[in-house]
Write a protein that holds these residues in place. Structure first.
Motif, mmCIF file in Angstrom:
data_model
loop_
_atom_site.group_PDB
_atom_site.id
_atom_site.type_symbol
_atom_site.label_atom_id
_atom_site.label_comp_id
_atom_site.label_asym_id
_atom_site.label_seq_id
_atom_site.Cartn_x
_atom_site.Cartn_y
_atom_site.Cartn_z
ATOM 1 N N PRO A 102 -2.150 24.078 -18.961
ATOM 2 C CA PRO A 102 -1.872 25.002 -20.058
ATOM 3 C C PRO A 102 -2.532 26.366 -19.922
ATOM 4 N N GLU A 103 -3.787 26.408 -19.496
ATOM 5 C CA GLU A 103 -4.439 27.718 -19.433
ATOM 6 C C GLU A 103 -3.920 28.543 -18.263
ATOM 7 N N ALA A 104 -3.501 27.873 -17.177
ATOM 8 C CA ALA A 104 -2.900 28.611 -16.056
ATOM 9 C C ALA A 104 -1.524 29.133 -16.461
ATOM 10 N N LEU A 105 -0.833 28.406 -17.338
ATOM 11 C CA LEU A 105 0.481 28.864 -17.799
ATOM 12 C C LEU A 105 0.355 30.017 -18.786
ATOM 13 N N ALA A 106 -0.759 30.015 -19.532
ATOM 14 C CA ALA A 106 -0.902 31.007 -20.604
ATOM 15 C C ALA A 106 -1.241 32.406 -20.084
ATOM 16 N N GLY A 107 -1.819 32.507 -18.896
ATOM 17 C CA GLY A 107 -2.186 33.827 -18.389
ATOM 18 C C GLY A 107 -3.131 33.701 -17.215
ATOM 19 N N PRO A 108 -3.628 34.835 -16.689
ATOM 20 C CA PRO A 108 -4.529 34.788 -15.529
ATOM 21 C C PRO A 108 -5.810 34.032 -15.876
ATOM 22 N N VAL A 109 -6.234 33.131 -14.993
ATOM 23 C CA VAL A 109 -7.449 32.352 -15.259
ATOM 24 C C VAL A 109 -8.478 32.490 -14.147
ATOM 25 N N LEU A 110 -8.165 33.261 -13.113
ATOM 26 C CA LEU A 110 -9.108 33.386 -11.999
ATOM 27 C C LEU A 110 -10.221 34.379 -12.342
ATOM 28 N N ALA A 111 -11.468 33.957 -12.105
ATOM 29 C CA ALA A 111 -12.595 34.875 -12.238
ATOM 30 C C ALA A 111 -12.555 35.849 -11.053
ATOM 31 N N PRO A 112 -13.224 37.004 -11.158
ATOM 32 C CA PRO A 112 -13.259 37.926 -10.025
ATOM 33 C C PRO A 112 -13.971 37.283 -8.819
ATOM 34 N N ASN A 113 -13.477 37.549 -7.645
ATOM 35 C CA ASN A 113 -14.085 37.086 -6.384
ATOM 36 C C ASN A 113 -14.387 35.588 -6.325
ATOM 37 N N PRO A 114 -13.382 34.767 -6.538
ATOM 38 C CA PRO A 114 -13.641 33.316 -6.456
ATOM 39 C C PRO A 114 -13.927 32.894 -5.020
ATOM 40 N N SER A 115 -14.631 31.758 -4.868
ATOM 41 C CA SER A 115 -14.785 31.158 -3.542
ATOM 42 C C SER A 115 -13.426 30.622 -3.112
ATOM 43 N N HIS A 116 -13.290 30.300 -1.818
ATOM 44 C CA HIS A 116 -11.992 29.929 -1.266
ATOM 45 C C HIS A 116 -12.100 28.607 -0.507
ATOM 46 N N LEU A 117 -11.092 27.775 -0.642
ATOM 47 C CA LEU A 117 -11.076 26.493 0.067
ATOM 48 C C LEU A 117 -9.632 26.180 0.441
ATOM 49 N N VAL A 118 -9.429 25.714 1.680
ATOM 50 C CA VAL A 118 -8.082 25.327 2.106
ATOM 51 C C VAL A 118 -8.086 23.822 2.369
#
Ligand code: F3S
Length: 411
Positions: free
Chosen positions: A259-275
Motif C-alpha cells: 500500500p505505501e509503495a502504491l500511494a507514492g514514493p517511499v525510498l529514502a535518499p541514498n538507499p543501500s543497494h542489494l541484488v
C-alpha cells in the motif's frame, strides 16, 4: 514525555495496580526511545505464550497481573501456544505440560484477551484482527508485525512480550519508530533479477535479504507479483516472516504491490543497494546436513486456507511415512474440515493442528530430532530455539521427504 491527565492518573495508580504497572512499562519504553507522547492504538497481538518458554516464573507473573484486575482496552489476540489446545495428546504432549499451557491461556483469557476466549495464532489477520491502512497498533509477533506494516499498511513497532500486554491494558503505545512517517521510508533498494515462483522461494528470498538488511526497510523492485494473483498475500507473508527472523525487518515495500509503495514514493535518499539473482543461498543457509527426517512441519506462519488446500492437493493419493503436521488458527482448521481438505490430509497420514507452533514446542521431548519445513522462519527457529536439526526446502521436497523419511537427494 507528555502525558494526558488520564494517563498521568493511571501512572499514579488511580486505575489500580495492574494499570499502573502497564503504564510504567509504556512510559519507560517511551523514555528509552525519546517519544514525545503516547498514541491510542486499535489492536494488540501478544507474543510469548508457550509454557516451554515462559516456565513457572512467567506463568506466575501473568497470573499475578490478571489477579490484580488487568483488563485489555482494545481488541487483543494471542500468539500460538506450543500445542493444539484440544488435540495435544496426538502430538505426544504430557498431561502436565498441557495443564500448564492451558493455565497460560487462561491467564490471558482472564485479562480479556480474545474477548475472554483467545484463539492462538501468529496470523491474526486471517481470523479477523485485520487492521486498516494507517491504523496504529501494537503487535509483538514478528511475522505478523511485518505483514501488518507492509501488506496491510498499518503502523506498528516490534513490541516485546510485556510491552504488548502493557499496550493492551492501556490502549496506548509510545510514538516512536514506525509510528512516525519519517521512519517508514525504504533505506535498502533490493533489485530482484530472478523470479521467485513458490511460497518457499519467497521465504528463501526473505531469508537471504533479511540477513543483509538487519533493521533496514527494504524496497523490492523487479518482483513479478500482482495483487490479484493467487496466493500473493501468502507469498508476502512468507517473505516478511523470513526477513523478520534472519534480520529484524519490521516493514518492507514492494514496488507496485504494497500500500505505501502504491500511494507514492517511499525510498529514502541514498538507499543501500542489494541484488538478488537466485534463491539457493536462502535455502542452504538454513538447512542442516541431515538426511533422516522425522517430522515435516508446514504452517509457519500459520497457514491460510489456500495454503492448506495446496498441501491437500500435493498429498492427495499419497501416504506419508513420518508425521506431517500443518499448523493454523482453529477457525481455519474448522474451515479445512468443512471443505474436506482436512480429510485428504488425514487420509494421506498427515494432521492439521490448531493453535500450535512447533518452533516453541519441546520437540526433543516429543521425540523429534530433525524437522523439514518449507518455511525459512520455521527452519531458523527450529535450529535456534527448538534445538533440532532443520531442512528448509520446497513443499514438494518436504512431501517427498514425508513419503520416505529421508531428504530427497540433491535437494
Ligand atoms: Fe508463527 Fe511459530 Fe512460525 S509463531 S511465524 S508458526 S515460528
Amino acid at each position: 514525555m507528555y502525558l494526558s491527565s488520564t494517563e498521568q492518573a493511571w501512572l499514579d495508580g488511580e486505575g489500580g495496580p495492574a494499570l499502573k504497572r502497564a503504564m510504567e512499562i509504556i512510559v519507560a519504553l517511551g523514555n528509552i526511545y525519546h517519544a514525545e507522547r503516547l498514541i491510542p492504538i486499535k489492536s494488540v497481538q501478544i507474543s510469548g505464550v508457550s509454557y516451554r518458554n515462559l516456565g513457572a516464573a512467567g506463568l506466575d507473573f501473568l497470573r499475578r497481573w490478571a489477579a490484580e484486575g488487568a483488563q485489555v482496552r482494545v481488541p487483543t489476540t494471542l500468539n500460538p501456544t506450543a500445542m493444539d489446545m484440544t488435540d495435544w495428546a496426538a502430538q505426544n504432549f504430557s498431561p502436565d505440560f498441557a495443564q500448564k499451557q492451558q493455565a497460560v491461556v487462561d491467564a490471558f483469557a482472564q485479562m480479556g484477551v480474545g474477548a475472554g476466549a483467545p484463539i492462538p495464532t501468529c496470523a491474526p489477520y486471517l481470523i479477523g484482527n485485520r487492521p486498516e491502512p494507517g491504523d496504529h497498533i501494537a503487535w509483538a509477533e514478528s511475522s505478523a508485525i511485518s505483514f501488518a506494516n507492509s501488506v496491510l499498511g498499518a503502523w506498528t513497532n516490534r513490541e516485546g512480550g510485556p510491552g504488548a500486554i502493557a499496550a493492551a491494558l492501556t490502549g496506548r503505545t509510545a510514538a516512536y519508530g514506525l509510528h512516525l512517517a519519517a521512519n517508514r521510508r525504504a533505506t535498502l533498494y533490493v533489485e530482484v533479477s530472478a523470479q521467485p515462483r513458490t511460497i518457499a522461494d519467497y521465504s528463501a528470498l526473505g531469508a537471504w535479504v533479511g540477513k543483509r538488511a538487519g533493521k533496514h526497510v527494504p524496497y523490492f523492485a523487479g518482483l513479478a507479483l500482482e495483487r490479484d494473483e493467487a496466493l500473493w498475500q501468502d507469498k508476502l507473508k512468507a517473505l516478511g516472516a523470513a526477513m523478520a527472523a534472519t534480520g529484524a525487518v519490521a516493514l518492507y515495500h514492494v514496488e507496485g504491490v504494497t500500500p505505501e509503495a502504491l500511494a507514492g514514493p517511499v525510498l529514502a535518499p541514498n538507499p543501500s543497494h542489494l541484488v538478488v539473482d537466485n534463491f539457493t543461498p536462502g535455502y542452504t543457509m538454513l538447512s542442516d546436513d541431515v538426511e533422516a527426517i522425522d517430522l515435516i512441519w508446514v504452517g509457519c506462519p500459520h497457514a491460510s486456507l489456500a495454503e492448506i488446500e495446496r498441501v491437500a492437493g500435493v498429498l492427495k493419493g499419497k501416504h506419508v511415512q513420518i508425521p506431517l503436521w500443518v499448523t493454523c488458527a482453529r477457525p481455519l482448521k474448522e474451515a479445512a474440515i468443512a471443505q474436506s481438505f482436512a480429510s485428504v490430509i488425514e487420509a494421506a497420514g498427515g494432521h492439521i493442528f490448531a493453535d500450535a507452533c512447533m518452533a516453541i514446542a519441546p520437540l526433543r521431548k516429543l521425540g523429534f530430532e530433525a524437522v523439514a519445513t518449507p518455511s525459512a522462519k520455521g527452519a531458523f527457529y527450529l535450529r535456534n530455539l527448538a534445538g533440532v536439526a532443520a531442512r528448509f526446502g520446497s513443499l514438494a521436497q518436504c512431501v517427498e521427504a514425508a513419503l520416505t523419511g529421508r531428504w530427497p537427494e540433491g535437494g
